[in-house]
Design a protein around this motif. Structure first.
Motif, mmCIF file in Angstrom:
data_model
loop_
_atom_site.group_PDB
_atom_site.id
_atom_site.type_symbol
_atom_site.label_atom_id
_atom_site.label_comp_id
_atom_site.label_asym_id
_atom_site.label_seq_id
_atom_site.Cartn_x
_atom_site.Cartn_y
_atom_site.Cartn_z
ATOM 1 N N GLY A 237 21.241 17.433 55.300
ATOM 2 C CA GLY A 237 21.184 15.877 54.472
ATOM 3 C C GLY A 237 20.067 15.426 53.413
ATOM 4 O O GLY A 237 20.538 15.168 52.405
ATOM 5 N N ASN A 238 19.331 16.610 54.210
ATOM 6 C CA ASN A 238 18.450 15.981 52.579
ATOM 7 C C ASN A 238 18.645 16.611 51.207
ATOM 8 O O ASN A 238 19.148 16.046 49.978
ATOM 9 C CB ASN A 238 16.723 16.858 52.786
ATOM 10 C CG ASN A 238 16.364 15.859 52.025
ATOM 11 O OD1 ASN A 238 15.883 15.324 51.265
ATOM 12 N ND2 ASN A 238 14.541 16.803 52.493
ATOM 13 N N HIS A 239 18.793 18.039 51.036
ATOM 14 C CA HIS A 239 19.725 18.999 50.604
ATOM 15 C C HIS A 239 20.609 18.174 49.527
ATOM 16 O O HIS A 239 21.170 18.053 48.148
ATOM 17 C CB HIS A 239 19.983 20.189 50.557
ATOM 18 C CG HIS A 239 18.917 21.013 51.581
ATOM 19 N ND1 HIS A 239 17.495 20.862 51.337
ATOM 20 C CD2 HIS A 239 18.913 21.022 52.767
ATOM 21 C CE1 HIS A 239 16.329 21.198 52.010
ATOM 22 N NE2 HIS A 239 17.658 21.524 53.180
ATOM 23 N N PHE A 240 21.456 17.817 50.371
ATOM 24 C CA PHE A 240 23.083 17.060 49.949
ATOM 25 C C PHE A 240 22.587 15.496 49.494
ATOM 26 O O PHE A 240 23.301 15.963 48.050
ATOM 27 C CB PHE A 240 23.845 16.703 51.078
ATOM 28 C CG PHE A 240 25.349 15.936 50.932
ATOM 29 C CD1 PHE A 240 26.345 16.391 50.389
ATOM 30 C CD2 PHE A 240 25.269 14.283 50.851
ATOM 31 C CE1 PHE A 240 28.200 16.427 50.192
ATOM 32 C CE2 PHE A 240 26.796 13.881 50.247
ATOM 33 C CZ PHE A 240 27.527 15.157 50.411
ATOM 34 N N ILE A 241 22.025 14.671 49.454
ATOM 35 C CA ILE A 241 22.088 14.037 48.898
ATOM 36 C C ILE A 241 21.029 14.150 47.395
ATOM 37 O O ILE A 241 20.763 13.620 46.415
ATOM 38 C CB ILE A 241 20.729 12.548 49.709
ATOM 39 C CG1 ILE A 241 19.346 13.217 50.425
ATOM 40 C CG2 ILE A 241 21.921 11.970 50.581
ATOM 41 C CD1 ILE A 241 18.762 11.413 50.895
ATOM 42 N N HIS A 242 20.365 14.939 47.591
ATOM 43 C CA HIS A 242 19.302 15.010 46.204
ATOM 44 C C HIS A 242 19.720 15.928 44.978
ATOM 45 O O HIS A 242 19.514 15.627 43.698
ATOM 46 C CB HIS A 242 18.151 16.146 46.719
ATOM 47 C CG HIS A 242 16.645 14.645 47.542
ATOM 48 N ND1 HIS A 242 16.229 13.912 46.993
ATOM 49 C CD2 HIS A 242 16.665 14.725 48.408
ATOM 50 C CE1 HIS A 242 15.600 13.381 47.089
ATOM 51 N NE2 HIS A 242 15.666 13.801 48.221
ATOM 52 N N ALA A 243 20.584 17.014 45.205
ATOM 53 C CA ALA A 243 21.771 18.175 44.858
ATOM 54 C C ALA A 243 22.563 17.016 44.425
ATOM 55 O O ALA A 243 23.130 16.638 42.601
ATOM 56 C CB ALA A 243 22.158 19.034 45.907
ATOM 57 N N ALA A 244 23.429 16.056 45.236
ATOM 58 C CA ALA A 244 24.342 14.676 44.467
ATOM 59 C C ALA A 244 23.376 13.917 43.014
ATOM 60 O O ALA A 244 24.072 13.558 41.964
ATOM 61 C CB ALA A 244 24.828 14.216 45.209
ATOM 62 N N ARG A 245 22.331 13.210 43.536
ATOM 63 C CA ARG A 245 20.974 13.038 42.415
ATOM 64 C C ARG A 245 20.956 13.355 41.478
ATOM 65 O O ARG A 245 20.666 12.840 41.176
ATOM 66 C CB ARG A 245 19.932 12.069 44.096
ATOM 67 C CG ARG A 245 19.197 11.707 42.696
ATOM 68 C CD ARG A 245 17.169 11.983 43.296
ATOM 69 N NE ARG A 245 17.068 12.928 43.787
ATOM 70 C CZ ARG A 245 16.400 13.517 42.358
ATOM 71 N NH1 ARG A 245 15.596 13.028 41.494
ATOM 72 N NH2 ARG A 245 15.304 14.314 43.296
ATOM 73 N N ARG A 246 20.413 14.376 41.850
ATOM 74 C CA ARG A 246 20.154 15.358 40.575
ATOM 75 C C ARG A 246 21.360 15.945 39.437
ATOM 76 O O ARG A 246 21.579 15.975 38.128
ATOM 77 C CB ARG A 246 19.864 16.788 39.923
ATOM 78 C CG ARG A 246 18.476 17.068 41.164
ATOM 79 C CD ARG A 246 17.679 17.798 41.645
ATOM 80 N NE ARG A 246 16.606 18.099 42.529
ATOM 81 C CZ ARG A 246 16.531 18.473 43.433
ATOM 82 N NH1 ARG A 246 16.666 19.180 44.333
ATOM 83 N NH2 ARG A 246 14.728 18.289 43.949
ATOM 84 N N ASN A 247 22.574 15.885 39.804
ATOM 85 C CA ASN A 247 23.171 15.963 39.443
ATOM 86 C C ASN A 247 24.097 17.543 39.305
ATOM 87 O O ASN A 247 24.149 17.949 37.915
ATOM 88 C CB ASN A 247 24.482 15.054 38.670
ATOM 89 C CG ASN A 247 25.264 14.930 37.890
ATOM 90 O OD1 ASN A 247 26.571 15.420 39.102
ATOM 91 N ND2 ASN A 247 25.901 14.941 36.750
ATOM 92 N N VAL A 248 23.856 18.415 39.476
ATOM 93 C CA VAL A 248 22.925 19.540 39.654
ATOM 94 C C VAL A 248 24.883 20.180 39.769
ATOM 95 O O VAL A 248 25.990 19.850 40.365
ATOM 96 C CB VAL A 248 23.387 20.611 41.452
ATOM 97 C CG1 VAL A 248 22.727 21.903 40.152
ATOM 98 C CG2 VAL A 248 21.450 20.067 41.022
ATOM 99 N N ASP A 249 25.294 20.623 38.864
ATOM 100 C CA ASP A 249 26.847 21.490 38.405
ATOM 101 C C ASP A 249 27.253 22.303 40.068
ATOM 102 O O ASP A 249 26.919 23.485 39.936
ATOM 103 C CB ASP A 249 26.684 22.262 37.332
ATOM 104 C CG ASP A 249 28.167 22.484 36.745
ATOM 105 O OD1 ASP A 249 29.477 21.993 37.304
ATOM 106 O OD2 ASP A 249 28.786 22.638 36.000
ATOM 107 N N MET A 250 27.860 21.951 40.422
ATOM 108 C CA MET A 250 28.654 22.414 41.814
ATOM 109 C C MET A 250 29.323 22.009 42.771
ATOM 110 O O MET A 250 28.942 20.510 42.301
ATOM 111 C CB MET A 250 27.730 23.030 42.384
ATOM 112 C CG MET A 250 26.886 21.975 43.730
ATOM 113 S SD MET A 250 25.604 21.921 44.900
ATOM 114 C CE MET A 250 24.382 22.700 44.142
ATOM 115 N N THR A 251 30.183 22.386 43.466
ATOM 116 C CA THR A 251 31.753 21.931 44.311
ATOM 117 C C THR A 251 31.602 22.109 44.949
ATOM 118 O O THR A 251 31.053 23.176 45.743
ATOM 119 C CB THR A 251 33.160 22.549 43.787
ATOM 120 O OG1 THR A 251 33.346 22.061 42.317
ATOM 121 C CG2 THR A 251 33.613 21.698 44.823
#
Lengths: 291, 386
Positions: free
Chosen positions: A115-129
């Motif tokens: 969960g922690n990685h999910f929210i931070h990748a979304a916050r950073r808007n890392v380009d991934m699907t």
């Protein structure tokens, strides 16, 4: 099995998704009635029409039933540790931005331990699907309660029923900054395919939640019949509400399911933001990072 | 191959071990660092964050150490040389991914600037209590390499060495610094780039149809490819065959895990490194590493002044351990003295390989400071008496 059954009729049309699969690894491990294979089919169809250079597509999975997806796809594929597909994908994407990076994993993997990685990748808007298969349960380990298990549903570690509130994942993804958020079910194969195709075309953190039956552990323990019964439930209870406020799309035990495309917006990706910022900061001294 | 001159700050510097480690990584060709702040290691990533934008590097401060320790592995498959940096609590969190890197043979560097433990312990003060964790911390069996610098200069040099060894053996290499070495400021010489040897990544060069991701060369190490090269690789932490596909059998486990151990064990003579001082003819040999190898010197000097025959063996490479040398010395000397800032870790290796032939004395310390050299001297003196 008699040899006759293994004979291949050369005149039969080939399944077009086969070229996306590691056929030498078939049969897969998923149970009869499981929805994960259906979503893989949709993913393959989405890739087929995406126009992407398949050599440059990488799939990263965590651990669990959906975690096995990476192992069946004939792409560069990474079966990582439990919950950590997203940070692995972050490293892969930022090391080589040419790659199209897809995270394909389950609800427990991506939103409990990961969960922690999910929210931070979304916050950073890392380009991934991120394709998340939500079967409401930990399947691989035998049907334990997950952060997505609906209130009152029975799981092996909630034998008297679940009293914990479940995550509303589209709301979670949107509030953390995802640029594309959709939810469908394994019943909606055309919508799923379209959503994955749209998500793949999106620059930034795109998120597709797909509800899928787990007949062996979720349906059986909750006396909901087999995989087909769950598909009927999806069919009869799904309500398409595109662009609706994600706050309103929580799920309940065998209740109505709001599906649709909820978010589709633009926001600078991690890499674009970095290059733009450093470009202004350092001027000519800075060479935009391209991997 | 030689270092890329871009980014190499050739010249004399007055910097601490953490900063020297960052410079070593840059000189080694590392262009991807993921980290999470933790004392006393943070200065490494601070310097990287400052230096990377203008030399084409990617630094990302991740949400935790777990994320950092796997982001670097994604980056390696993306084609970068990559490193993460931490201290005790973060090192504990990284253990699962040290195992993943060992299992999937990802060349990368983990830096642990050791502090007093267990748990939060003594964040700003030294310890050497992570040495066994470095060897055995992740579950299951695997081979590993760990280095122990004792000065800022060695933090620079050994970071380069760590990258080179990781590429040569496709193994995670652990740079086991400590708070003293990390925060000590000394003269550090950065040589010209063309004098810095770099071991380049070994990429597969054979015919595509014969490619197997985990098929080892004669030295037991498989060459690599990158994501996007068109090989449709599959990488899994599950027990796998040479193709990389999961195989849940005893035979596959035996074949794979044995090789992961053997590629370090069978190459140990090439990897092991130590420095000796007056070991020949000694009655007592002090075995030390990291900052303690410097603290031991006044104790040894004092004992020598008083006529005691004391040798000094300093571990440069702690893992694999120089077992042959310890075995050999155990037939020649009266005793080993092992000072370390823990209550007994590397001393167990010295005991194991001296196999009861000589006395082995620990000079333990709970952490928070270096030893008082007197304490080491006293043990040397007693052990000479026999």
């Amino acid at each position: 099995m008699s040899d006759e059954l293994l004979d291949v009729d050369e005149s039969m049309p080939t399944n077009t998704v086969e070229e996306f699969l590691r056929m030498e690894r078939m049969p897969h491990i998923w149970c009869p009635g499981c929805g994960i294979g259906t979503t893989v089919n949709c993913f393959a169809h989405a890739l087929e029409t995406s126009g992407l250079d398949l050599r440059k597509v990488s799939v990263v999975s965590g651990i669990g039933c959906t975690g096995r997806v990476a192992g069946y796809l004939k792409l560069d594929s990474f079966h990582t540790t439990h919950g950590r597909a997203i940070p692995f994908a972050t490293g892969l994407k930022l090391a080589n931005p040419e790659l199209k990076v897809v995270v394909y994993s389950g609800d427990g993997d991506l939103t409990a331990i990961g969960g922690n990685h999910f929210i931070h990748a979304a916050r950073r808007n890392v380009d991934m699907t991120v394709i998340l298969i939500n079967n409401f349960i930990y399947g691989m380990t035998g049907g334990q309660v997950a952060p997505t298990t609906p209130l009152t549903a029975t799981a092996s570690t909630t034998p008297h029923g679940n009293f914990e509130e479940a995550f509303n994942l589209p709301y979670l993804a949107e509030s953390c900054g995802a640029v594309y958020v959709a939810r469908w079910t394994a019943y909606h194969v055309r919508h799923v395919t379209k959503a994955i195709k749209e998500a793949l075309a999106k620059k930034g953190f795109s998120f597709v939640e797909i509800l899928a039956p787990c007949p062996t552990l979720y349906s059986r323990r909750n006396k909901l019949g087999d995989g087909l019964d769950q598909m009927v439930y999806y069919k009869e209870n799904s309500e398409v509400k595109n662009d609706i406020d994600t706050k309103t799309v929580s799920l309940s035990f065998q209740g109505k399911i709001t599906v649709g495309k909820f978010v589709d917006k633009e926001r600078p990706t991690y890499l674009d933001a970095m290059n733009e910022y450093y470009g202004k900061k350092f001027g000519d001294k800075y060479t935009p990072y391209k991997g | 191959m030689k270092s890329d001159p871009k980014g190499v700050l050739t010249g004399a510097h007055f910097i601490d071990g953490d900063h020297a480690c960052a410079e070593g990584a840059i000189a080694a060709g590392c262009r991807f660092v993921a980290g999470y702040p933790i004392t006393p290691s943070t200065e490494v990533v601070e310097r990287i964050a400052d230096r990377f934008p203008l030399i084409g590097g990617m630094f990302i401060q991740m949400e935790d150490e777990i994320a950092s320790s796997i982001a670097i592995q994604g980056a390696v498959w993306g084609g970068k040389k990559a490193m993460t940096v931490t201290s005790g609590p973060g090192f504990s969190l990284m253990m699962e991914h040290i195992g993943l890197a060992a299992m999937t043979e990802v060349p990368c560097v983990f830096v642990d600037v050791q502090r007093g433990g267990p748990s939060t312990g003594l964040p700003t003060l030294p310890g050497q209590g992570d040495m066994m964790q470095a060897r055995w911390g992740s579950h299951g069996d695997y081979g590993i390499i760990a280095l122990c610098p004792n000065s800022p200069q060695e933090c620079f040099d050994f970071t380069i060495k760590a990258f080179n060894l990781s590429e040569q053996y496709r193994v995670p290499v652990l740079l086991m610094m400590d708070e003293c070495v990390g925060h000590m400021t000394e003269r550090v010489i950065v040589p010209p780039a063309d004098q810095i040897e770099i071991y380049p990544r070994r990429f597969y060069e054979g015919p595509k149809e014969e490619f197997l991701l985990f098929k080892p060369d004669n030295d037991m190490v498989p060459p690599m490819v990158k994501a996007g090269d068109g090989y449709n690789i599959h990488v899994t932490g599950l027990t796998h065959d040479e193709k990389g596909y999961p195989v849940m059998t005893v035979a596959a486990q035996e074949k794979l895990v044995h090789r992961l151990i053997d590629k370090i064990k069978m190459n140990a003579d090439k990897i092991v490194e130590y420095k000796e001082d007056q070991v020949e003819g000694a009655d007592v040999v002090v075995v030390s590493y990291g900052i303690t190898s410097r603290v031991a010197i006044p104790a040894i000097d004092q004992a020598r002044k008083e006529g005691m025959k004391v040798g000094h063996l300093r571990l440069i490479v702690a893992w694999p351990f120089p077992e042959k040398r310890i075995k050999e010395l155990a037939t020649k000397i009266k005793s080993f003295v092992v000072p370390e800032i823990n209550y007994g870790q590397m001393v167990h290796e010295v005991e194991r390989h001296s196999a009861g032939k000589v006395r082995v004395e620990l000079v333990g310390h709970g952490g928070g400071a270096v030893h008082n050299p007197k304490d080491i001297y006293n043990v040397i003196k007693n052990s000479v008496k026999g």
